[in-house]
Scaffold this motif. Structure first.
Motif: not given
Length: 776
Positions: A35, A65, A101, A244, A247, A252
């Motif tokens: 990330v 995001f 990401v 992250v 979702k 992450a």
């Protein structure tokens, strides 16, 4: 006996060999993603749109995001006003606005330039003066008043007024903000974070994801440094990684580069403090009026509490009979400034130390005499400007002993003589003593609590879990010693476990120098309960009423047991009246066979605290940690460069739990404080962008900057009954002693200055040279 001994830091071997595991040392798991937060290229205005479409076309980039993807996008320790990601209004340059990401960090760095932002810029507030002019404030504190400052000031024979300025400071922890988040069953998440405040990280992540607190666990094994920078600001980065993980249902990892960490996170608060001081012919302070202005940055964070502590510490080590202190936290368009070792205390203390140097210059006296004259007393002049009495005040003793031990008088004469020839030598020397009187406790009373879980295993070894977090300061080692001492066992038989919110809930941050105090006290409290059970069993073994197939140890009755008759020492438990002994491990095994609980949870809260914010009077602190430092510097008058020739430190740490670790804290804090007042200058461009955001552009002290001669001693003090084993906190108080280097520079410049010396902090060589040039 384990308490009071120099046992090694519990992670020392791991740190040296590379075996210690930090966040980014955790092995990659299947499907784990990386990330990368990306900041806005403006200090103020409105973020109209984000276009990450081109970045998403880059190889290895999986998703992007923004703020709208969070269930709740705002956080804040005191006021929940700061966005995790910018949604519309921009607070500061490089404020995170979008997260990419990908399958690798290299892929994300390659894609980063392709993220485009449409911004409607607005004028930014980029100084305290501008914030004052525009009435831009986050917080206005209730004034502190004692005596009649206006009347005393008007009647004072001598007066000085001015503005003292000190800059911010980068935390420069070795491990940047870092976390790994794992999606678990039933929508839960497990967060591994480099955080000083696991509970706040848990809370921010839960709110951001729309989860309840029992669905989030935060684990902190250790940090590669914190210094306050990970008290509040670790949480939003954990929330980004957690989003992250939720979702994408993949682990992450978010580990900032040093550059990104420095531009995105808050610093120590810069202050600009205006003052008027009245004094007599001897230099005795008769009245002080001050207005403290802290640069809080774009959001509230912890600025109100930091400003309060600066106001608590404006007295330094000196009695103020008449004072009127006001405080304001300014809202500017810089990164939201945050906790930093000392938490406002250094900015308050440095103001009074600078004033004392100016009084000495004005009266043409030695500043040491002014300090000694104004120092808090033992029987009188021992109540602060907020009404707290100084019990067992060692400050007069510290000043007197340091003066004697450091040969102050003879060195002062030598330096005065040396400076008479500065035009031929090109050198000036300065000598100055400053002090620390640091209040120990969170000023928010509810934070002064901790809990501990102590589990004794059948072989006599122990696991301890507390809410404290280890960031290199040795808190795990101190807790290890406290527990080992309680049971009379080898410290190697005690393991302090990783901090986890599922074992220790609703914990306070490891901050305010109170981590060892509250968590160590909770651990000791749990140990005492276990001591009672083990002693009770021993009592029945001696009586012959237990340990057979029929008889079992009856339930504990504390009123029938004198715990002081049982000595836990050297792996044995001894009943002193009968002189009978049994191995601790043997008693533990017998307790298990008797179905006695060998685990104990304890909660501790600091008693006796009470501060009335409406009246600005009361007892905000449990006790004070005190110390004095004498520093000698030498300046090159043609370049402004300087050296710290010698520093002598004398501190009162009560009965140190681990003198070696405490000495490391004192020397490290001093050097960090010295860096704040000398070399660590933050540079921004006219748009508010941080330019000094790497080791190549930001100057922390190195080994050549440390004092050539460096002496540290502790006085013997057994009076601090308020704290565990009569110890005193050590994390923050010695940081303030670094101020002595800055005041020594002021002292050296007195030989060239026509009146008082007006230098800002940090006093970089450039600042010193410009001051010297102004005298020509």
């Amino acid at each position: 006996m384990s308490v009071g001994k120099n046992i090694p830091h519990d992670s020392s071997r791991g740190h040296v060999t590379g075996g210690s595991v930090f966040i980014d040392d955790r092995g990659l798991t299947q499907k784990e993603v990386f990330v990368l937060p990306i900041g806005v290229p403006a200090a103020a205005g409105t973020l109209m749109a984000i276009d990450a479409s081109k970045a998403l076309e880059c190889p290895g980039v999986l998703a992007a995001f923004t703020a709208k993807d969070f269930h709740h996008n705002h956080w804040g320790t005191i006021i929940p006003e700061q966005p995790i990601l910018v949604q519309d209004k921009i607070g500061y340059y490089d404020e995170p606005a979008v997260i990419l990401v990908g399958t690798s960090m290299d892929a994300l760095f390659r894609a980063k330039p392709f993220v485009k932002m449409e911004i409607e810029k607005a004028p930014a507030i980029l100084s305290i003066d501008e914030a004052i002019a525009k009435n831009s404030f986050i917080y206005k504190a209730n004034a502190f008043r004692v005596g009649d400052a206006d009347s005393a000031l008007s009647q004072a024979k001598h007066k000085l007024s001015g503005a003292f300025e000190c800059g911010g400071q980068e935390h420069f922890y070795m491990e940047s903000q870092a976390c790994v988040v794992y999606p678990m069953e039933d929508g839960q998440v497990e967060v591994h974070s480099s955080s000083q405040h696991p509970s706040e990280t848990q809370h921010v992540v839960a709110e951001a994801l729309g989860l309840h607190l029992h669905e989030v666990v935060c684990v902190v094994k250790r940090m590669g440094g914190g210094f306050g920078g990970k008290e509040s600001q670790a949480a939003p980065f954990a929330a980004m990684a957690a989003l992250v993980a939720q979702k994408m249902q993949r682990p992450a990892r978010l580990c900032l580069t040093k550059d990104d960490d420095m531009v995105m996170t808050g610093k120590r608060h810069p202050f600009k403090n205006f003052y008027e001081v009245g004094f007599d012919d001897d230099g005795r302070i008769l009245a002080l009026k001050a207005q403290l202005y802290a640069d809080g940055g774009a959001y509230a964070d912890l600025s109100s509490s930091i400003l309060d502590r600066a106001m608590f510490h404006i007295d330094g080590a000196y009695y103020l009979a008449n004072a009127h202190i006001e405080g304001f936290a300014c809202r500017t368009n810089f990164h939201s400034n945050t906790a930093f070792r000392g938490f406002g205390g250094p900015q308050g203390t440095m103001t009074i130390e600078s004033i004392i140097e100016d009084i000495a210059a004005y009266l043409k006296k030695d500043a040491y005499e002014i300090r000694q004259l104004n120092c808090y007393g033992k029987e009188k002049n021992n109540v602060t400007h907020y009404g707290q009495k100084l019990d067992h005040n060692p400050l007069p003793e510290l000043f007197a002993r340091l003066k004697n031990d450091s040969a102050y008088d003879s060195r002062r004469k030598e330096i005065d003589q040396f400076n008479l020839n500065h035009q031929s030598t090109g050198k000036l020397k300065g000598l100055s003593v400053t002090a620390t009187k640091f209040g120990i406790a969170f000023t928010a009373r509810f934070l002064n609590q901790g809990n501990a879980l102590v589990n004794v295993h059948k072989d006599g070894t122990v696991q301890v879990s507390t809410g404290a977090t280890e960031m290199g300061q040795g808190i795990n080692t101190k807790i290890q010693q406290i527990v080992a001492h309680a049971f009379g066992i080898n410290p190697q038989d005690v393991k302090v476990m990783a901090t986890s919110t599922e074992k220790n809930h609703n914990t306070s941050p490891t901050a305010a120098s109170s981590g060892s105090d509250i968590n160590g006290a909770a651990a000791l409290k749990a140990c005492v309960e276990l001591q009672y059970r083990i002693a009770w069993l021993f009592h029945h073994i001696i009586m012959g009423t237990t340990m057979n197939d029929i008889a079992e140890c009856p339930p504990l009755e504390k009123d029938k047991l004198k715990l002081e008759e049982y000595l836990f020492e050297n792996g044995q438990v001894t009943h002193l009246p009968s002189k009978k002994s049994l191995p601790f491990a043997d008693l533990v095994k017998r307790a298990y066979l008797n179905r006695m609980s060998l685990g104990e949870y304890a909660h501790f809260k600091t008693e006796g605290l009470g501060f009335d914010k409406a009246r600005s009077m009361g007892t905000p602190f449990n006790y004070f940690t005190n110390g004095v430092a004498l520093s000698e510097v030498q300046i090159d008058i043609w370049t402004g460069e300087y050296k710290v020739l010698r520093t002598d430190i004398l501190m009162d740490l009560g009965r140190p739990l681990n003198p070696g670790i405490d000495k490391g804290q004192v020397t490290g804090a001093f050097v960090q404080g010295m860096g704040w007042v000398t070399s660590e200058k933050l540079y921004y461009n006219k748009d508010g962008r941080l330019l000094s955001h790497s080791p190549t552009t930001y100057k922390i002290p190195n080994v050549q900057d440390t004092p050539r001669v460096f002496n540290v001693e502790f006085i013997e003090n057994h009076e601090n009954t308020q704290n565990v084993h009569r110890s005193k906190a050590v994390g923050e108080p010695p940081f303030l002693l670094g101020i002595s280097v800055w005041t020594a520079l002021k002292d050296a410049l007195r030989y060239k200055a026509p009146n008082t010396v007006d230098i800002k902090s940090p006093a970089t060589p450039e600042e010193v040279l410009m001051e010297l040039s102004s005298y020509e």
